[in-house]
Design a protein around this motif. Structure first.
Motif, PDB file in Angstrom:
ATOM      1  N   VAL A  37       0.848  -1.195   0.000  1.00 41.15           N
ATOM      2  CA  VAL A  37       0.000   0.000   0.000  1.00 41.15           C
ATOM      3  C   VAL A  37       0.884   1.246   0.000  1.00 41.15           C
ATOM      4  CG1 VAL A  37      -1.785   1.259   1.259  1.00 41.15           C
ATOM      5  CG2 VAL A  37      -1.850  -1.247   1.158  1.00 41.15           C
ATOM      6  N   LYS A  39      -0.075   4.504  -0.626  1.00 45.78           N
ATOM      7  CA  LYS A  39      -0.748   5.801  -0.463  1.00 45.78           C
ATOM      8  C   LYS A  39       0.136   6.783   0.314  1.00 45.78           C
ATOM      9  CE  LYS A  39      -3.146   4.245   3.675  1.00 45.78           C
ATOM     10  NZ  LYS A  39      -4.335   3.543   4.174  1.00 45.78           N
ATOM     11  N   ILE A  82      -8.235   0.469  -2.692  1.00 46.57           N
ATOM     12  CA  ILE A  82      -8.622  -0.121  -1.405  1.00 46.57           C
ATOM     13  C   ILE A  82      -9.383   0.848  -0.507  1.00 46.57           C
ATOM     14  CG2 ILE A  82      -6.631  -1.702  -1.447  1.00 46.57           C
ATOM     15  CD1 ILE A  82      -5.297   0.138   0.643  1.00 46.57           C
ATOM     16  N   MET A 184     -13.474  -8.587   1.593  1.00 44.56           N
ATOM     17  CA  MET A 184     -12.387  -7.775   2.157  1.00 44.56           C
ATOM     18  C   MET A 184     -12.856  -7.191   3.480  1.00 44.56           C
ATOM     19  SD  MET A 184     -11.591  -4.314   2.733  1.00 44.56           S
ATOM     20  CE  MET A 184     -10.466  -2.994   2.307  1.00 44.56           C
ATOM     21  N   VAL A 186     -11.303  -4.738   7.119  1.00 45.77           N
ATOM     22  CA  VAL A 186     -10.319  -4.139   8.018  1.00 45.77           C
ATOM     23  C   VAL A 186     -10.733  -4.559   9.421  1.00 45.77           C
ATOM     24  CG1 VAL A 186      -9.424  -1.945   8.896  1.00 45.77           C
ATOM     25  CG2 VAL A 186     -10.042  -2.158   6.466  1.00 45.77           C
ATOM     26  N   MET A 221      -3.193  -6.166   7.557  1.00 41.74           N
ATOM     27  CA  MET A 221      -2.396  -4.961   7.365  1.00 41.74           C
ATOM     28  C   MET A 221      -1.100  -5.157   8.149  1.00 41.74           C
ATOM     29  SD  MET A 221      -5.766  -2.451   7.660  1.00 41.74           S
ATOM     30  CE  MET A 221      -4.874  -1.017   8.162  1.00 41.74           C
ATOM     31  N   SER A 222      -0.311  -4.096   8.259  1.00 42.06           N
ATOM     32  CA  SER A 222       0.996  -4.251   8.907  1.00 42.06           C
ATOM     33  C   SER A 222       0.895  -4.870  10.295  1.00 42.06           C
ATOM     34  CB  SER A 222       1.686  -2.892   9.007  1.00 42.06           C
ATOM     35  OG  SER A 222       2.037  -2.426   7.717  1.00 42.06           O
ATOM     36  N   ARG A 237      -2.734  -6.503   2.547  1.00 44.33           N
ATOM     37  CA  ARG A 237      -2.538  -5.100   2.150  1.00 44.33           C
ATOM     38  C   ARG A 237      -1.602  -4.447   3.160  1.00 44.33           C
ATOM     39  NH1 ARG A 237      -7.867  -5.837   3.157  1.00 44.33           N
ATOM     40  NH2 ARG A 237      -7.576  -4.289   4.801  1.00 44.33           N
ATOM     41  N   ILE A 238      -0.325  -4.356   2.804  1.00 45.31           N
ATOM     42  CA  ILE A 238       0.684  -3.914   3.772  1.00 45.31           C
ATOM     43  C   ILE A 238       1.293  -2.583   3.340  1.00 45.31           C
ATOM     44  CG2 ILE A 238       2.781  -4.557   5.019  1.00 45.31           C
ATOM     45  CD1 ILE A 238       0.601  -6.632   5.393  1.00 45.31           C
ATOM     46  N   GLY A 239       1.183  -1.575   4.210  1.00 49.08           N
ATOM     47  CA  GLY A 239       1.721  -0.263   3.906  1.00 49.08           C
ATOM     48  C   GLY A 239       2.928   0.085   4.735  1.00 49.08           C
ATOM     49  N   SER A 240       2.692   0.561   5.954  1.00 47.42           N
ATOM     50  CA  SER A 240       3.747   1.160   6.761  1.00 47.42           C
ATOM     51  C   SER A 240       4.899   0.210   7.077  1.00 47.42           C
ATOM     52  CB  SER A 240       3.165   1.741   8.051  1.00 47.42           C
ATOM     53  OG  SER A 240       2.329   0.806   8.678  1.00 47.42           O
ATOM     54  N   ARG A 246       3.608   6.790   7.463  1.00 46.86           N
ATOM     55  CA  ARG A 246       3.084   7.624   6.370  1.00 46.86           C
ATOM     56  C   ARG A 246       3.298   9.096   6.654  1.00 46.86           C
ATOM     57  NH1 ARG A 246      -0.210   3.286   5.597  1.00 46.86           N
ATOM     58  NH2 ARG A 246      -1.601   3.664   7.323  1.00 46.86           N
TER      59      ARG A 246
END
Ligand SMILES: *Cc1c(COP(=O)(O)O)cnc(C)c1O
Length: 250
Positions: A37, A39, A82, A184, A186, A221-222, A237-240, A246
């Motif tokens: 992710v 963003k 997402i 999906m 969260v 997620m993370s 869905r992995i971002g940080s 962010r």
């Protein structure tokens, strides 16, 4: 290597180790797909990630995603939308998105279907190849607040009431330009993610009993990827954990 490529390489490696460990300890054979992710992070980071073998990226705001995808079209990445999606953004999203993970209401299904039809027409006019069907995940609200109650954490993140999932699946399945990928969610704030993802797994089972091909589970997620892998997630869905904290919202 410069500092940022090295940092991303190391973080990505560590995330892949976490995923592998989770797959092993849950006794699974098929590993989930990793969506990074991106963003709020610059296109320079996405170029680095593509060079490190990342093929799937996630974005949550149309304006930002549209600009990034245009600039990075040559990389051939799969873009996953997402975030919460307004119907009036559907026409833009179908220009670049491989999948939408946040389909949560009939009006959005209709808008995406119409947008795909318009996109195919404009590609035909431009003598371009048609786009593939848009993969749609039904976002489920696991907070128990989808009925419109106030004050229950997690509801602001969107999602359909679990009772409405099969009906939405029927609409997506019937739409010519859309393909039903699965569910999906969260994990609700403050809730045990293992318990929440187990409920998502049950919802997935009931969707699959009607639509056997809709076996996707986009979860994790993370902070909670291990719980998601244990509950059968097919898409993380992995971002940080890959990109770092962010930057503040612009
Ligand atoms: C931002 C976001 C993620 C990634 O979250 P991290 O905690 O940074 O891994 C995953 N899913 C959705 C829907 C998001 O908005």
């Amino acid at each position: 290597m410069q500092a940022r490529p090295l940092e991303l390489q190391e973080r990505l490696r560590a995330v892949r180790v976490r995923i592998d460990d989770a797959v092993t300890s849950s006794g699974r054979t098929a590993p989930p797909e990793l969506i990074v992710v991106t963003k709020y992070f610059p296109t320079a980071d996405i170029r680095i990630l593509a060079g490190l073998g990342v093929a799937d990226v996630g974005e949550s705001r149309d304006q930002e995603a549209a600009a990034k995808t245009e600039e990075l079209a040559a990389l051939g990445l799969h873009w996953h939308f997402i975030g919460q999606l307004q119907s009036n953004k559907a026409r833009s999203v179908v220009r670049y998105a491989h999948a939408v993970h946040s389909v949560d209401r009939p009006a959005l299904v209709t808008a995406l279907d119409k947008a795909i039809a318009a996109e195919q027409l404009s590609r035909r006019d431009g003598a371009l190849a048609p786009r593939p069907e848009l993969s749609c995940f039904i976002q489920v609200d696991l907070s128990g607040a989808a009925g419109g109650e106030t004050g229950v954490s997690g509801h602001q993140r969107g999602g359909a009431d679990p009772a409405d999932v099969v009906g939405l699946g029927r609409l997506i399945d019937a739409a010519e330009g859309l393909s039903l990928a699965g569910v999906m969610a969260v994990a609700p704030l403050g809730a045990d993610p293992a318990e929440a993802f187990a409920r998502l797994g049950d919802i997935s089972v009931s969707l699959c009993s009607r639509f056997p091909a809709a076996a996707g589970i986009s979860a994790g997620m993370s902070a909670d990827l291990e719980a998601a892998v244990a509950a059968g997630a097919t898409h993380l869905r992995i971002g940080s954990e890959v990109l770092g904290d962010r930057p503040p919202l612009r």
